[in-house]
Design a protein around this motif. Structure first.
Motif, PDB file in Angstrom:
ATOM      1  N   GLY A 134       0.796  -1.223   0.000  1.00 11.17           N
ATOM      2  CA  GLY A 134       0.000   0.000   0.000  1.00 11.17           C
ATOM      3  C   GLY A 134       0.826   1.269   0.000  1.00 11.17           C
ATOM      4  O   GLY A 134       0.339   2.337   0.386  1.00 11.17           O
ATOM      5  N   ILE A 135       2.087   1.168  -0.440  1.00 13.20           N
ATOM      6  CA  ILE A 135       2.969   2.335  -0.483  1.00 13.20           C
ATOM      7  C   ILE A 135       2.988   2.875  -1.912  1.00 13.20           C
ATOM      8  O   ILE A 135       3.583   2.274  -2.812  1.00 13.20           O
ATOM      9  CB  ILE A 135       4.385   1.973  -0.006  1.00 13.20           C
ATOM     10  N   HIS A 136       2.298   3.992  -2.089  1.00 12.43           N
ATOM     11  CA  HIS A 136       2.158   4.571  -3.430  1.00 12.43           C
ATOM     12  C   HIS A 136       2.702   5.997  -3.495  1.00 12.43           C
ATOM     13  O   HIS A 136       2.592   6.647  -4.538  1.00 12.43           O
ATOM     14  CB  HIS A 136       0.685   4.582  -3.849  1.00 12.43           C
ATOM     15  N   ASP A 137       3.263   6.485  -2.383  1.00 11.83           N
ATOM     16  CA  ASP A 137       3.650   7.893  -2.300  1.00 11.83           C
ATOM     17  C   ASP A 137       5.164   8.107  -2.410  1.00 11.83           C
ATOM     18  O   ASP A 137       5.651   9.219  -2.173  1.00 11.83           O
ATOM     19  CB  ASP A 137       3.147   8.505  -0.987  1.00 11.83           C
ATOM     20  N   VAL A 138       5.902   7.059  -2.758  1.00 10.54           N
ATOM     21  CA  VAL A 138       7.366   7.162  -2.848  1.00 10.54           C
ATOM     22  C   VAL A 138       7.795   6.865  -4.286  1.00 10.54           C
ATOM     23  O   VAL A 138       7.547   5.777  -4.805  1.00 10.54           O
ATOM     24  CB  VAL A 138       8.064   6.193  -1.871  1.00 10.54           C
ATOM     25  N   THR A 139       8.438   7.837  -4.913  1.00  7.24           N
ATOM     26  CA  THR A 139       8.954   7.666  -6.266  1.00  7.24           C
ATOM     27  C   THR A 139      10.260   6.888  -6.237  1.00  7.24           C
ATOM     28  O   THR A 139      11.088   7.085  -5.338  1.00  7.24           O
ATOM     29  CB  THR A 139       9.194   9.052  -6.907  1.00  7.24           C
ATOM     30  N   LEU A 140      10.451   6.005  -7.203  1.00  3.86           N
ATOM     31  CA  LEU A 140      11.707   5.282  -7.368  1.00  3.86           C
ATOM     32  C   LEU A 140      12.589   6.101  -8.301  1.00  3.86           C
ATOM     33  O   LEU A 140      12.341   6.167  -9.507  1.00  3.86           O
ATOM     34  CB  LEU A 140      11.462   3.885  -7.923  1.00  3.86           C
TER      35      LEU A 140
END
Length: 272
Positions: A134-140
């Motif tokens: 559920g981690i969608h707020d961190v850009t790779l």
């Protein structure tokens, strides 16, 4: 635009992230990259405490993933560990409220032709695990690399972006200069680089800044901005009137001092 150091500036003999953040803000800086280069060893509670302090001070956080990552390794175990290192860093970034993690994705090794598909495969696995968490707020963020034997040109990163959602380039200007054996000589050279980068950068353009010592194989070591290799005043002149949201993380040996030096290269941000 935001400016700040790579890592917590040293303000004493003990590790004091909150104290370093307050010191950073006192210098008029407003971003900081948390260096998880040896592993993201931090508890959720501690990360959230540090993240709250940064938010209260209006300091935008990013994180740097471990140096050991190698999606093009011949060892399946190393690739599996690389996925785990990225996921662990992204989890820590999520707790901290950091918006991006910076990744050294791979070396070419003996098989440069497999680097792009292997980086795509590795980051796809990372993204799938993060989606499951559920981690969608961190850009790779895949970093442009300074050695000719490393994966990480803007063209290569664009190739990854076509296949993996949530990936953006991190532009290390000094690395580009070193990889090109001193290629950023003129303002046009720098403008051409920005023109290639900005269409890929997304809502926030994430930069690493420093000067650099280089040889025929590219990067040797990072240097203070006073060395003018490259001359970052050219970059400031190009971007001074830009409305792009930019995050400048200083990786020179003088992390917070040179962050201030670079900020003051911009007339609109210079403190009187």
């Amino acid at each position: 635009m935001r400016f700040g150091p790579a890592g917590y500036p040293a303000i004493g003999s003990k590790s004091d992230p909150e104290g370093s953040l307050k010191y950073t803000r006192g210098l008029g800086l407003d971003c900081l990259e948390v260096e998880f280069v040896r592993g993201a060893r931090i508890s959720e509670d501690r990360a959230r405490q540090i993240g709250k302090c940064a938010k209260d001070l209006d300091i935008r956080l990013s994180c740097h993933a471990p140096y050991f990552i190698s999606f093009n390794s011949d060892s399946p175990e190393t690739v599996d560990k690389s996925v785990a290192w990225v996921v662990d860093t992204a989890k820590a970034a999520h707790w901290l409220g950091a918006y991006i993690i910076v990744i050294h994705a791979a070396s070419y090794g003996k098989h440069p032709e497999t680097a792009l598909p292997n980086v795509i495969s590795g980051l796809t696995r990372c993204k799938e695990q993060l989606d499951d968490l559920g981690i969608h707020d961190v850009t790779l963020g895949v970093e442009t690399m300074g050695k000719k034997g490393q994966f990480g040109t803007l063209k290569e990163i664009a190739g990854v972006m076509k296949e993996v959602d949530g990936v953006r380039p991190v532009l290390d200007v000094a690395h580009v200069h070193a990889r090109g054996v001193g290629c950023l000589k003129t303002k046009k050279d720098m403008q051409d680089l920005i023109d290639e980068f900005f269409p890929l950068a997304g809502p926030t353009a994430h930069f690493h800044i420093s000067c650099i010592k280089y040889g025929e194989k590219g990067e040797i070591s990072h240097l203070p901005l006073s060395e003018k290799e490259p001359d970052l005043q050219m970059l400031a002149d190009i971007l001074n009137d830009s409305d792009m949201d930019c995050n400048f993380v200083c990786e020179s040996p003088l992390i917070e001092k040179d962050a201030v030096v670079f900020r003051d290269m911009f007339p609109r941000y210079r403190r009187s």
